[in-house]
Design a protein around this motif. Structure first.
Motif, PDB file in Angstrom:
ATOM      1  N   GLU A  53       0.807  -1.218   0.000  1.00  0.00           N
ATOM      2  CA  GLU A  53       0.000   0.000   0.000  1.00  0.00           C
ATOM      3  C   GLU A  53       0.842   1.271   0.000  1.00  0.00           C
ATOM      4  O   GLU A  53       0.383   2.333  -0.433  1.00  0.00           O
ATOM      5  CB  GLU A  53      -0.954   0.020   1.200  1.00  0.00           C
ATOM      6  N   MET A  54       2.103   1.178   0.455  1.00  0.00           N
ATOM      7  CA  MET A  54       2.953   2.369   0.483  1.00  0.00           C
ATOM      8  C   MET A  54       3.236   2.882  -0.925  1.00  0.00           C
ATOM      9  O   MET A  54       3.461   4.073  -1.128  1.00  0.00           O
ATOM     10  CB  MET A  54       4.246   2.079   1.239  1.00  0.00           C
ATOM     11  N   GLY A  55       3.237   1.973  -1.912  1.00  0.00           N
ATOM     12  CA  GLY A  55       3.411   2.413  -3.292  1.00  0.00           C
ATOM     13  C   GLY A  55       2.226   3.206  -3.789  1.00  0.00           C
ATOM     14  O   GLY A  55       2.379   4.152  -4.571  1.00  0.00           O
ATOM     15  N   LEU A  56       1.044   2.829  -3.331  1.00  0.00           N
ATOM     16  CA  LEU A  56      -0.147   3.580  -3.711  1.00  0.00           C
ATOM     17  C   LEU A  56      -0.167   4.939  -3.015  1.00  0.00           C
ATOM     18  O   LEU A  56      -0.550   5.945  -3.610  1.00  0.00           O
ATOM     19  CB  LEU A  56      -1.398   2.777  -3.349  1.00  0.00           C
ATOM     20  N   ILE A 225      -0.780  -4.140 -17.665  1.00  0.00           N
ATOM     21  CA  ILE A 225      -2.111  -4.232 -17.057  1.00  0.00           C
ATOM     22  C   ILE A 225      -2.792  -5.529 -17.482  1.00  0.00           C
ATOM     23  O   ILE A 225      -3.431  -6.217 -16.671  1.00  0.00           O
ATOM     24  CB  ILE A 225      -2.964  -3.020 -17.466  1.00  0.00           C
ATOM     25  N   ALA A 226      -2.640  -5.886 -18.761  1.00  0.00           N
ATOM     26  CA  ALA A 226      -3.257  -7.115 -19.254  1.00  0.00           C
ATOM     27  C   ALA A 226      -2.676  -8.334 -18.542  1.00  0.00           C
ATOM     28  O   ALA A 226      -3.423  -9.246 -18.148  1.00  0.00           O
ATOM     29  CB  ALA A 226      -3.053  -7.224 -20.762  1.00  0.00           C
ATOM     30  N   THR A 227      -1.359  -8.376 -18.378  1.00  0.00           N
ATOM     31  CA  THR A 227      -0.756  -9.523 -17.694  1.00  0.00           C
ATOM     32  C   THR A 227      -1.190  -9.590 -16.234  1.00  0.00           C
ATOM     33  O   THR A 227      -1.405 -10.678 -15.694  1.00  0.00           O
ATOM     34  CB  THR A 227       0.777  -9.456 -17.784  1.00  0.00           C
ATOM     35  N   VAL A 228      -1.318  -8.428 -15.601  1.00  0.00           N
ATOM     36  CA  VAL A 228      -1.771  -8.403 -14.206  1.00  0.00           C
ATOM     37  C   VAL A 228      -3.200  -8.926 -14.100  1.00  0.00           C
ATOM     38  O   VAL A 228      -3.523  -9.733 -13.211  1.00  0.00           O
ATOM     39  CB  VAL A 228      -1.672  -6.968 -13.645  1.00  0.00           C
ATOM     40  N   ILE A 229      -4.069  -8.494 -15.012  1.00  0.00           N
ATOM     41  CA  ILE A 229      -5.469  -8.935 -14.970  1.00  0.00           C
ATOM     42  C   ILE A 229      -5.561 -10.444 -15.198  1.00  0.00           C
ATOM     43  O   ILE A 229      -6.264 -11.170 -14.470  1.00  0.00           O
ATOM     44  CB  ILE A 229      -6.297  -8.166 -16.018  1.00  0.00           C
ATOM     45  N   VAL A 230      -4.827 -10.940 -16.207  1.00  0.00           N
ATOM     46  CA  VAL A 230      -4.876 -12.376 -16.505  1.00  0.00           C
ATOM     47  C   VAL A 230      -4.282 -13.181 -15.358  1.00  0.00           C
ATOM     48  O   VAL A 230      -4.876 -14.182 -14.913  1.00  0.00           O
ATOM     49  CB  VAL A 230      -4.124 -12.661 -17.822  1.00  0.00           C
ATOM     50  N   GLY A 231      -3.113 -12.764 -14.864  1.00  0.00           N
ATOM     51  CA  GLY A 231      -2.478 -13.500 -13.777  1.00  0.00           C
ATOM     52  C   GLY A 231      -3.323 -13.512 -12.518  1.00  0.00           C
ATOM     53  O   GLY A 231      -3.490 -14.559 -11.864  1.00  0.00           O
ATOM     54  N   THR A 232      -3.875 -12.359 -12.175  1.00  0.00           N
ATOM     55  CA  THR A 232      -4.724 -12.272 -10.989  1.00  0.00           C
ATOM     56  C   THR A 232      -5.978 -13.122 -11.159  1.00  0.00           C
ATOM     57  O   THR A 232      -6.404 -13.823 -10.220  1.00  0.00           O
ATOM     58  CB  THR A 232      -5.106 -10.806 -10.718  1.00  0.00           C
ATOM     59  N   GLY A 233      -6.562 -13.083 -12.345  1.00  0.00           N
ATOM     60  CA  GLY A 233      -7.757 -13.880 -12.603  1.00  0.00           C
ATOM     61  C   GLY A 233      -7.501 -15.366 -12.491  1.00  0.00           C
ATOM     62  O   GLY A 233      -8.319 -16.114 -11.913  1.00  0.00           O
ATOM     63  N   SER A 251      -3.686  -8.932   1.360  1.00  0.00           N
ATOM     64  CA  SER A 251      -4.579  -7.834   1.736  1.00  0.00           C
ATOM     65  C   SER A 251      -3.856  -6.489   1.653  1.00  0.00           C
ATOM     66  O   SER A 251      -2.757  -6.334   2.196  1.00  0.00           O
ATOM     67  CB  SER A 251      -5.105  -8.043   3.156  1.00  0.00           C
ATOM     68  N   VAL A 252      -4.488  -5.552   0.972  1.00  0.00           N
ATOM     69  CA  VAL A 252      -3.990  -4.182   0.884  1.00  0.00           C
ATOM     70  C   VAL A 252      -5.002  -3.294   1.596  1.00  0.00           C
ATOM     71  O   VAL A 252      -6.157  -3.231   1.190  1.00  0.00           O
ATOM     72  CB  VAL A 252      -3.807  -3.729  -0.574  1.00  0.00           C
ATOM     73  N   PRO A 253      -4.607  -2.632   2.680  1.00  0.00           N
ATOM     74  CA  PRO A 253      -5.565  -1.819   3.437  1.00  0.00           C
ATOM     75  C   PRO A 253      -6.223  -0.758   2.564  1.00  0.00           C
ATOM     76  O   PRO A 253      -5.578  -0.107   1.743  1.00  0.00           O
ATOM     77  CB  PRO A 253      -4.698  -1.179   4.523  1.00  0.00           C
ATOM     78  N   ALA A 254      -7.518  -0.611   2.749  1.00  0.00           N
ATOM     79  CA  ALA A 254      -8.247   0.429   2.027  1.00  0.00           C
ATOM     80  C   ALA A 254      -8.198   1.726   2.821  1.00  0.00           C
ATOM     81  O   ALA A 254      -7.971   1.729   4.026  1.00  0.00           O
ATOM     82  CB  ALA A 254      -9.701  -0.002   1.808  1.00  0.00           C
ATOM     83  N   VAL A 356      -9.471   7.288  -5.379  1.00  0.00           N
ATOM     84  CA  VAL A 356     -10.645   6.433  -5.601  1.00  0.00           C
ATOM     85  C   VAL A 356     -10.243   4.960  -5.548  1.00  0.00           C
ATOM     86  O   VAL A 356     -10.937   4.125  -4.925  1.00  0.00           O
ATOM     87  CB  VAL A 356     -11.298   6.770  -6.954  1.00  0.00           C
ATOM     88  N   ILE A 357      -9.141   4.621  -6.177  1.00  0.00           N
ATOM     89  CA  ILE A 357      -8.686   3.228  -6.213  1.00  0.00           C
ATOM     90  C   ILE A 357      -8.374   2.724  -4.804  1.00  0.00           C
ATOM     91  O   ILE A 357      -8.795   1.625  -4.405  1.00  0.00           O
ATOM     92  CB  ILE A 357      -7.452   3.097  -7.120  1.00  0.00           C
ATOM     93  N   ILE A 358      -7.646   3.525  -4.016  1.00  0.00           N
ATOM     94  CA  ILE A 358      -7.288   3.118  -2.663  1.00  0.00           C
ATOM     95  C   ILE A 358      -8.522   3.003  -1.781  1.00  0.00           C
ATOM     96  O   ILE A 358      -8.604   2.129  -0.902  1.00  0.00           O
ATOM     97  CB  ILE A 358      -6.275   4.109  -2.068  1.00  0.00           C
ATOM     98  N   SER A 359      -9.482   3.845  -2.007  1.00  0.00           N
ATOM     99  CA  SER A 359     -10.680   3.851  -1.164  1.00  0.00           C
ATOM    100  C   SER A 359     -11.628   2.694  -1.480  1.00  0.00           C
ATOM    101  O   SER A 359     -12.292   2.176  -0.573  1.00  0.00           O
ATOM    102  CB  SER A 359     -11.418   5.181  -1.322  1.00  0.00           C
ATOM    103  N   LEU A 360     -11.682   2.256  -2.755  1.00  0.00           N
ATOM    104  CA  LEU A 360     -12.731   1.320  -3.152  1.00  0.00           C
ATOM    105  C   LEU A 360     -12.249  -0.006  -3.727  1.00  0.00           C
ATOM    106  O   LEU A 360     -12.973  -1.013  -3.629  1.00  0.00           O
ATOM    107  CB  LEU A 360     -13.653   1.997  -4.184  1.00  0.00           C
ATOM    108  N   PHE A 361     -11.069  -0.037  -4.320  1.00  0.00           N
ATOM    109  CA  PHE A 361     -10.721  -1.195  -5.135  1.00  0.00           C
ATOM    110  C   PHE A 361      -9.516  -2.003  -4.650  1.00  0.00           C
ATOM    111  O   PHE A 361      -9.053  -2.893  -5.368  1.00  0.00           O
ATOM    112  CB  PHE A 361     -10.463  -0.748  -6.586  1.00  0.00           C
ATOM    113  N   THR A 362      -8.999  -1.747  -3.476  1.00  0.00           N
ATOM    114  CA  THR A 362      -7.836  -2.506  -3.012  1.00  0.00           C
ATOM    115  C   THR A 362      -8.101  -4.002  -2.860  1.00  0.00           C
ATOM    116  O   THR A 362      -7.159  -4.794  -2.990  1.00  0.00           O
ATOM    117  CB  THR A 362      -7.305  -1.928  -1.694  1.00  0.00           C
ATOM    118  N   PRO A 363      -9.341  -4.464  -2.573  1.00  0.00           N
ATOM    119  CA  PRO A 363      -9.541  -5.922  -2.509  1.00  0.00           C
ATOM    120  C   PRO A 363      -9.197  -6.649  -3.811  1.00  0.00           C
ATOM    121  O   PRO A 363      -8.894  -7.845  -3.792  1.00  0.00           O
ATOM    122  CB  PRO A 363     -11.042  -6.046  -2.185  1.00  0.00           C
ATOM    123  N   LEU A 364      -9.232  -5.936  -4.933  1.00  0.00           N
ATOM    124  CA  LEU A 364      -8.918  -6.562  -6.214  1.00  0.00           C
ATOM    125  C   LEU A 364      -7.454  -6.967  -6.319  1.00  0.00           C
ATOM    126  O   LEU A 364      -7.094  -7.777  -7.190  1.00  0.00           O
ATOM    127  CB  LEU A 364      -9.270  -5.608  -7.364  1.00  0.00           C
TER     128      LEU A 364
END
Length: 580
Positions: A53-56, A225-233, A251-254, A356-364
Motif C-alpha cells: 500500500e505504500m506504493g499507492l 495491465i493485461a498480464t496483471v489482470i490475466v495472472g490475478t484472474g 490484503s492491501v488496506p483500504a 478512488v482506487i485506494i478507497s474502493l478497489f484494493t480488494p482486487l
C-alpha cells in the motif's frame, strides 16, 4: 497588474494561464497513467521491502506536491525502480524488511531526502544535476538493473532467497532451486514472454493495421495491465495461492494514509544521511534528464532549481503520508507525455483517481501474484542495461568506459552506495590524470598568415632561437612539474634557444604551485641567458599575475598574441622586415 491576477499570484504559473484546449489531453493522460502505474507502484514498493500500500500512497500527495511546485509540464513523480533499490540497500542492514521499524526508517529516509532537496534549492544548487558524469550514471543504472533483476528471480521461482548482496542472492537461489514452484515459474515466464512480445511486436503490428503511432504506443504500454489482470484472474479462479502455494500480494488496506509527523533521532540521522544524499543526487539527475528530454520535444524549458524544490516537496509529502523516497520516473513520464498531458493537471487527476482506487478497489489486488509483478520489473529494467554507452565510451575514451564498468561492477558486487562512490572516484581520478598530463605543442606560423599551429602537424615557419610552446590546460599543482620537465627536455634538445614563449590561450588558471614553478623557472632561464615570455594570457589570469614577483619581472615580455611575439622577434633580427 489586474486585481484578479494579483489575487491568484500564489497559484502555479501553468494554472494561472490554463487553456481550455489542454483539458482533454490532461484528463485522458491522468486516467491512463493512474491505471497503468498501479502494478508498477506495487512492484517497486515490494522491491523496496515495504508493504504494497505504500506504493499507492506514494502516488497521491507526492504527485500533488510536485505538480504545484515543480517546473516540468509532463514529468510524472512516484515510486521508481532505482529509488526502491537504493531504499532497500540503505535499510536492510538496519532493520528487517516489512517490519514497523523498517517502514519508519523508509519514511525518515524520504523526509531527510526531501529536506536535502529543499536545502539545495535554497542554495540554488541546481547545477548538481551535472555533477555525475554520463558514464557513471549509465554504469549505476546498468548495475542497478542487474541487481533488481537478480532480486526478482526469487519471485519468478517462487522461493525465498536473501537479498543482502548479489552474491548472497545467487547462492540462495541456487540452494532453493529444487524447491521452485512450477506454477509461479509458468506465471512469471509467461508474463515476461507476453511483455517482451508486446514491446517488440504489438506496436508495429498495430501500426500496420492503421492504428495511429501514439495510440499504438499506448496500447503496447498497456500490456503490463493485461498480464496483471490475466495472472490475478487465474490465481483467483483456481485459488492457486492455497492449492499451489503461489505467493500473492495479499490484503492491501483500504483508505487514505494517515499523517505521520515522526522525526528521526540523531542515531538514525547518522545512519541515513549518506544514503539520503545519494538517493537525492541520483534521483535529481535522473528526474532532470527525463524532464529536459520531454520539455525539448515541445520547445519548453525547465528550471533545475525549481526541480529541487519540487522534488523536496514531493519527498516530504511522501514521508508525511507514510511512504518512501520518490523521483521522476521515465516510464511514468513517457506514458504521461504520450497520452497527451499538457500540464501538471494530468498528475493531479492521476492522484485523484488513485484516491478512488485506494478507497474502493484494493480488494482486487489480493490475488495479484508476485511472479507477475516480478516479470514486469525484470522486463522494465532490462532496457536500462546501457550497452550502447559502454561501446561508445570504449571507442572514444577508455577512461570513461572504465568508470562506467567500475560503477556497474561496484553496484553489483559491493552495493549501491559503494558503487556510486567508486564510479565518482574513478571519474575524478581520470580528470586529474588528464589534467596532470596536459597536451603541449611547439607551434609555428602558417606562412603568410597570423595563425599558429603544431609544428608536428602542419608545415609552419619557426624563428631561430625562439621556442613557442602552447600549453592546452590550466596550470596547477598536478601538472606544474610535468610542464617544467617538458621545457627542460626541449631546452636540452636545442641549445640555440634564447627565448621561451609560453602560449597561454588555453590556460584559465594558474595556482600557487604553478606560479612558484614559473617564478623559479624564469629565474633559472634568466641565469642561462634565456628570456621567458608569455602570450595570450587571459584577463582574469593576468589580473592575478600582475601583482606577483613573476608578473613584475615579466614586464615587457607579455604579448597579446603569438603573432606579436613573432613580430617582435622579426623586428629584432631584420630592421627591414614588414608584417605579412
Amino acid at each position: 497588474m489586474p486585481p484578479t491576477a494579483t489575487r491568484f499570484a500564489w497559484l502555479p504559473h501553468w494554472l494561472r494561464h490554463y487553456q481550455r484546449a489542454w483539458l482533454g489531453g490532461d484528463v485522458s493522460a491522468g486516467l491512463i497513467v493512474a491505471v497503468l502505474v498501479i502494478p508498477q507502484s506495487l512492484a517497486y514498493t515490494l522491491l523496496a521491502g515495504l508493504p504494497a500500500e505504500m506504493g499507492l500512497y506514494a502516488s497521491i500527495l507526492p504527485v500533488v506536491a510536485y505538480a504545484l511546485v515543480g517546473s516540468s509540464m509532463t514529468l510524472a513523480v512516484g515510486p521508481v525502480a532505482i529509488a526502491a533499490l537504493m531504499t532497500a540497500s540503505a535499510l536492510q542492514p538496519l532493520a528487517i524488511a516489512g517490519t514497523t521499524e523498517y517502514v519508519q526508517l523508509a519514511m525518515h529516509l524520504a523526509l531527510i531526502s526531501g529536506l536535502m532537496f529543499l536545502a539545495f534549492g535554497a542554495l540554488r544548487l541546481g547545477f548538481l544535476a551535472y555533477f555525475l558524469s554520463r558514464p557513471v550514471i549509465s554504469g549505476f543504472v546498468s548495475g542497478s538493473a542487474v541487481m533488481i533483476a537478480l532480486g526478482q528471480l526469487k519471485h519468478i521461482l517462487g522461493v525465498e532467497a536473501p537479498s543482502s548482496s548479489s552474491a548472497a542472492t545467487l547462492q540462495g537461489l541456487w540452494r532453493a532451486l529444487p524447491q521452485s514452484n512450477p506454477t509461479a515459474i509458468a506465471l512469471g515466464l509467461g508474463s515476461m514472454v507476453a511483455l517482451l512480445l508486446a514491446r517488440r511486436i504489438l506496436a508495429p503490428a498495430l501500426l500496420r493495421v492503421g492504428v495511429g503511432a501514439q495510440a499504438a504506443d499506448l496500447l503496447a504500454r498497456m500490456a503490463p495491465i493485461a498480464t496483471v489482470i490475466v495472472g490475478t484472474g487465474l490465481v483467483a479462479w483456481g485459488q492457486w495461492d492455497v492449492t499451489r502455494q503461489v505467493a500473492v500480494v495479499g490484503s492491501v488496506p483500504a483508505g487514505l494514509p494517515a499523517w505521520n509527523l515522526s522525526l528521526p533521532g540523531l542515531s538514525e540521522l547518522g545512519q541515513l544521511w549518506l544514503p539520503a544524499l545519494l538517493i537525492s543526487l541520483v534521483g535529481f539527475v535522473g528526474s532532470v534528464s527525463v524532464a529536459q528530454s520531454f520539455a525539448m520535444q515541445r520547445q519548453q524549458r525547465i528550471a533545475p532549481d525549481r526541480e529541487l524544490w519540487g522534488m523536496g516537496a514531493a519527498n516530504i509529502a511522501s514521508a508525511l503520508t507514510g511512504s518512501y523516497p520518490v523521483h521522476g520516473g521515465l516510464s511514468r513520464s513517457a506514458i504521461n507525455f504520450a497520452a497527451g498531458a499538457q500540464t501538471p493537471l494530468a498528475s493531479l487527476i492521476t492522484a485523484a483517481f488513485m484516491v478512488v482506487i485506494i478507497s474502493l478497489f484494493t480488494p482486487l489486488f489480493y490475488y495479484l501474484p508476485l511472479a507477475v509483478l516480478a516479470a514486469g520489473i525484470i522486463v522494465a529494467v532490462f532496457s536500462l542495461v546501457d550497452m550502447a554507452t559502454l561501446q561508445a565510451s570504449w571507442a572514444y575514451d577508455r577512461a570513461d568506459a572504465l568508470s562506467l564498468l567500475a560503477t556497474a561492477v561496484g553496484v553489483i558486487v559491493l552495493g549501491v552506495e559503494t558503487g556510486i562512490v567508486l564510479g565518482v572516484a574513478m571519474s575524478l581520478a581520470a580528470l586529474v590524470w588528464r589534467s596532470s598530463h596536459p597536451h603541449m605543442a611547439v607551434v609555428g606560423r602558417v606562412p603568410g598568415t597570423e595563425h599558429f599551429r603544431n609544428v608536428e602537424r602542419h608545415a609552419v615557419e619557426t624563428v631561430p632561437g625562439l621556442l613557442a610552446l602552447r600549453v592546452d590546460e590550466s596550470l596547477f599543482f598536478a601538472n606544474a612539474t610535468a610542464l617544467e620537465e617538458h621545457i627542460e627536455t626541449l631546452m636540452q634538445a636545442d641549445a640555440s634557444i634564447r627565448r621561451l614563449l609560453l602560449v597561454c590561450s588555453a590556460v584559465n588558471q594558474i595556482d600557487a604551485t604553478a606560479l612558484g614553478m614559473l617564478t623559479e623557472l624564469e629565474q633559472s632561464l634568466s641565469q642561462r641567458g634565456i628570456r621567458l615570455e608569455l602570450a595570450e594570457v587571459k584577463g582574469p589570469v593576468m589580473d592575478r599575475l600582475q601583482p606577483t614577483t613573476l608578473g613584475q619581472r615579466l614586464q615587457g615580455r607579455l604579448f597579446r598574441s603569438v603573432h606579436d611575439a613573432f613580430v617582435a622577434t622579426d623586428r629584432q633580427t631584420d630592421p627591414h622586415w614588414q608584417s605579412p
